[in-house]
Design an enzyme around this catalytic site. Sequence first.
Site, short mmCIF file in Angstrom:
data_model
loop_
_atom_site.label_atom_id
_atom_site.label_comp_id
_atom_site.label_asym_id
_atom_site.label_seq_id
_atom_site.Cartn_x
_atom_site.Cartn_y
_atom_site.Cartn_z
N ARG A 1 75.34 -2.71 -58.21
CA ARG A 1 76.59 -2.62 -57.44
C ARG A 1 77.62 -3.64 -57.93
O ARG A 1 78.83 -3.37 -57.95
CB ARG A 1 76.29 -2.83 -55.95
CG ARG A 1 77.48 -2.63 -55.04
CD ARG A 1 77.03 -2.56 -53.59
NE ARG A 1 78.15 -2.28 -52.69
CZ ARG A 1 78.52 -3.09 -51.71
NH1 ARG A 1 77.89 -4.24 -51.51
NH2 ARG A 1 79.52 -2.76 -50.92
N HIS B 1 81.47 -2.83 -58.80
CA HIS B 1 82.59 -3.49 -58.12
C HIS B 1 83.42 -4.34 -59.08
O HIS B 1 84.60 -4.56 -58.84
CB HIS B 1 82.09 -4.31 -56.94
CG HIS B 1 81.78 -3.48 -55.74
ND1 HIS B 1 81.81 -3.95 -54.45
CD2 HIS B 1 81.44 -2.17 -55.63
CE1 HIS B 1 81.50 -2.97 -53.59
NE2 HIS B 1 81.27 -1.89 -54.30
N ASN C 1 83.12 -6.62 -50.45
CA ASN C 1 82.21 -7.51 -51.20
C ASN C 1 81.57 -8.59 -50.34
O ASN C 1 80.48 -9.06 -50.65
CB ASN C 1 82.98 -8.19 -52.35
CG ASN C 1 83.39 -7.21 -53.43
OD1 ASN C 1 82.69 -6.22 -53.66
ND2 ASN C 1 84.51 -7.47 -54.07
N HIS D 1 72.73 4.93 -54.84
CA HIS D 1 72.36 4.66 -53.44
C HIS D 1 70.91 5.03 -53.14
O HIS D 1 70.50 5.04 -51.99
CB HIS D 1 73.31 5.39 -52.48
CG HIS D 1 74.67 4.75 -52.41
ND1 HIS D 1 75.70 5.25 -51.66
CD2 HIS D 1 75.16 3.64 -53.01
CE1 HIS D 1 76.77 4.47 -51.79
NE2 HIS D 1 76.48 3.49 -52.61
C1 HEM Z 1 81.14 6.95 -54.12
C2 HEM Z 1 81.67 5.92 -53.50
C3 HEM Z 1 80.86 4.78 -52.96
C4 HEM Z 1 80.94 4.28 -51.71
C5 HEM Z 1 81.87 4.74 -50.60
C6 HEM Z 1 79.96 3.22 -51.61
C7 HEM Z 1 79.76 2.44 -50.49
C8 HEM Z 1 78.73 1.54 -50.35
C9 HEM Z 1 78.48 0.77 -49.15
C10 HEM Z 1 79.33 0.80 -47.89
C11 HEM Z 1 77.37 0.04 -49.37
C12 HEM Z 1 76.70 -0.91 -48.40
C13 HEM Z 1 77.49 -2.16 -48.22
C14 HEM Z 1 76.96 -2.93 -47.03
O1 HEM Z 1 75.95 -3.63 -47.15
O2 HEM Z 1 77.55 -2.80 -45.96
C15 HEM Z 1 76.90 0.35 -50.70
C16 HEM Z 1 75.78 -0.19 -51.27
C17 HEM Z 1 75.41 0.04 -52.58
N1 HEM Z 1 76.12 0.76 -53.52
FE1 HEM Z 1 77.68 1.97 -53.15
N2 HEM Z 1 79.32 3.10 -52.81
C18 HEM Z 1 79.83 4.03 -53.66
C19 HEM Z 1 79.49 4.20 -55.00
C20 HEM Z 1 78.57 3.44 -55.66
C21 HEM Z 1 78.37 3.42 -57.08
C22 HEM Z 1 79.23 4.21 -58.08
C23 HEM Z 1 77.35 2.57 -57.34
C24 HEM Z 1 76.76 2.15 -58.65
C25 HEM Z 1 76.77 2.87 -59.74
C26 HEM Z 1 76.89 2.07 -56.07
C27 HEM Z 1 75.82 1.23 -55.90
C28 HEM Z 1 75.43 0.71 -54.69
C29 HEM Z 1 74.20 -0.04 -54.51
C30 HEM Z 1 73.14 -0.27 -55.56
C31 HEM Z 1 74.20 -0.46 -53.18
C32 HEM Z 1 73.14 -1.34 -52.52
C33 HEM Z 1 73.52 -2.79 -52.73
C34 HEM Z 1 72.51 -3.81 -52.27
O3 HEM Z 1 71.42 -3.45 -51.83
O4 HEM Z 1 72.82 -5.00 -52.37
N3 HEM Z 1 77.67 2.58 -55.08
N4 HEM Z 1 77.76 1.25 -51.28
#
Ligand code: HEM
Length: 367
Positions: free
Chosen positions: A71, A75, A104, A203
């Site tokens: 992530r 970002h 973030n 995700h």
């Molecule tokens: C399509 C649009 C996307 C939205 C709206 C989105 C939104 C989010 C949100 C809200 C979270 C959780 C944040 C929290 O803890 O509150 C999250 C986590 C995460 N996102 Fe996305 N995301 C998107 C695309 C992506 C992309 C393109 C990637 C990587 C290629 C990604 C990788 C991740 C990962 C790995 C997590 C988990 C992070 C952790 O466990 O620390 N996301 N995302």
Amino acid sequence: MGVVGRRNKPAAAGVAVVALIAVVYLLPATTHAQLRVGFYDATCPNAEALVRQAVAAAFARDAGTAAGLIRLHFHDCFVRGCDASVLLTVNPGGGKTEREAAPNNPSLRGFDVIDAAKAAVESACPRTVSCADIVAFAARDSINLAGNLFYAVPAGRRDGRVSNETEALLNLPPPSFTAKELTDRFAAKNLTVEEMVVLSGAHTVGRSFCSSFLDRIWNGSSPIVDSGLSPSYATLLRGLCPWNATQAAPNVTVSMDPGSPDVLDNNYYRLLPRGMGLFFSDNQLRVDPAMAALVTGFAANETLWKTRFAEAMLKMGRIEVQTGRCGEVRRTCGLVNPTSSSFSVELPSVVMSAPDVVEEEGVAASY
Ligand code: HEM
Ligand SMILES: *[C@@H]1O[C@H](CO)[C@@H](O)[C@H](O)[C@H]1NC(C)=O
Ligand SMILES: *[C@@H]1O[C@H](CO)[C@@H](O)[C@H](O)[C@H]1NC(C)=O
Ligand SMILES: *[C@@H]1O[C@H](CO)[C@@H](O)[C@H](O)[C@H]1NC(C)=O
Ligand SMILES: *[C@@H]1O[C@H](CO)[C@@H](O)[C@H](O)[C@H]1NC(C)=O
Ligand SMILES: *[C@@H]1O[C@H](CO)[C@@H](O)[C@H](O)[C@H]1NC(C)=O
């Protein structure tokens, strides 16, 4: 630059030296430098191994590290390109940083792993390996550790000197976005609908704080079930995240793929049709027919998804990169280099002999 190619009669020695220096400094800036696999082979041959060591050590302690680092790269790349701007703790221009922006803070993690990797490469080869490349390598290593998937990362990214909270808010997609809004945010980075669906498969690892989906399960203190969310999954989520979770459970996190939160598999696409996409935005991928067809395909064929995922990560890793003499190689990933060093120009110690010299008055003044 046309001026460089203009040839005049041999000029006085002083002019020749000035002109040569101008040529030496203009060429790299005008050549379109490209990212390249093996960029550090000559200058820091252990760079990628050292980064991998730092990531593997952190992953062994906490497998969630992989999700955090994947992530982090996303970002970084979506705001000012992949320039490590997301790592800055201070914005030299004043104001809050990307890192402080709501998407973030506090959810983004892995900063300590990047710092450990940077410390290792700095001690092996000082001032050589950019933080932006370390972030790209670390995301790849995370994907390898969590998903047994490998791809070579073209490197040569340079680090930026600006980090701006507002830009993070304007470029990163929030979980409340519709299919159309998501498509537009990715299109703004030249990523297609398919690439957006492919990248969303990330995700399948990691976690979310309650605040990102609370409005799908609670209306004030009354339970609700957002359309697209399975009622039994909503009940389970309500048990983890009370209606006032923002105050009462600010540190609670929920796995996005409850079955295998640390494994990069294609489960994300299998969960969506079951009403188990955690965010409103996740569920949009099955509401939109073109996206839903892709979801079905990736749910049926994990190899297909992994192949496309590696390709899409590579494309994401090229967004608006600075190369060549643009930007800098930060010494500490959280801080831009002191201004004096970033503007000082070291003159070449040897000036080649110039039989037929290029002359350009005024060029020296631009440096
Ligand atoms: C399509 C649009 C996307 C939205 C709206 C989105 C939104 C989010 C949100 C809200 C979270 C959780 C944040 C929290 O803890 O509150 C999250 C986590 C995460 N996102 Fe996305 N995301 C998107 C695309 C992506 C992309 C393109 C990637 C990587 C290629 C990604 C990788 C991740 C990962 C790995 C997590 C988990 C992070 C952790 O466990 O620390 N996301 N995302
Ligand atoms: C941050 O970016 C916004 C939006 O582009 C701009 O209006 C603002 O002036 C920037 N802030 C700083 C401190 O540069
Ligand atoms: C997208 O592609 C266009 C045309 O090639 C280019 O001008 C633009 O800078 C690209 N944008 C990003 C974010 O890469
Ligand atoms: C959250 O709500 C619960 C149940 O309604 C209540 O008992 C608790 O005191 C609240 N906690 C906070 C911090 O508001
Ligand atoms: C949440 O975590 C922060 C930082 O670790 C800590 O200061 C705070 O006490 C925690 N809050 C609760 C309610 O556990
Ligand atoms: C799955 O995708 C891979 C990679 O594109 C392809 O080679 C394979 O034939 C597909 N498998 C099935 C069962 O369709």
